[in-house]
Design a protein around this motif. Structure first.
Motif: not given
Length: 196
Positions: A15-16, A37-38, A119-123
């Motif tokens: 994702l952006d 980011l995903h 790292v978790e980097n989520e929407l």
């Protein structure tokens, strides 16, 4: 895909910052110290008594093993709707069916670093749903699962084994009241990368 294990070939949707899809990537190698980011989701399953199913991630999970958290988390596949993704993962991980999914936090986002640096980097839209059937845990995904009263879920926030996303979600969920009182959010508020 319902009930099928997706392993090394599983793709995540990248994702952006506005939540638009900008591509895909293999799930496992994408989780590292600079995870992009995903798209993901978190689901809180309830029973007729109003309890929430709280789960412990399997000890062998690559990221955040052994933490206690909400009922089910996962990654929608490219082109997969949110409700379909939740049904697929809940069936795979917990052996349960899903009824009455309700979108609660359509734009929840977090970034967290595990003890090993992953790292978790989520929407990560948050959904409440009613569970049906009997639990049948996938031991590669879930170590344990327990039905807990809402007060017990709130107390879990302060426990050192609670997942960071659970803590962050509860900051927004607790002011809404008990799970049965959580208001439904409009699917139009979801990130552009996912449909309801």
């Amino acid at each position: 895909m319902d009930g099928l294990r997706v392993t090394n070939n599983e793709l995540i949707v990248l994702l952006d910052p506005t939540g638009r899809a900008i591509g895909t990537a293999p799930k496992a190698p994408s989780h590292h110290s600079e995870t992009p980011l995903h798209l993901a989701f978190s689901c809180y399953l309830t029973d007729p008594a109003g309890r929430i199913l709280i789960t412990q991630r399997a000890h062998g999970k690559a990221s955040f093993p052994s933490v206690w958290t909400n009922s089910c988390c996962g990654h929608p596949a490219p082109g997969e709707g949110l409700r379909d993704a939740i049904r697929r993962r809940v069936r795979t991980e917990l052996g349960l069916g899903v009824e009455e999914p309700t979108l609660v936090l359509p734009r929840f986002r977090y970034r967290a670093t595990a003890a090993d640096g992953v790292v978790e980097n989520e929407l990560c839209p948050v959904v409440r749903a009613t569970a049906t059937g009997e639990t049948r845990l996938d031991p590669e995904e879930v170590e344990a699962a327990e039905w807990r009263d809402w007060d017990e879920c709130v107390a879990l926030v302060d426990h050192p084994t609670a997942s960071p996303w659970f803590r962050s979600q509860m900051e927004q969920l607790v002011p809404l009241g008990a799970p049965a009182e959580w208001p439904a959010a409009a699917p139009a508020l979801l990130p552009p990368a996912i449909t309801w």
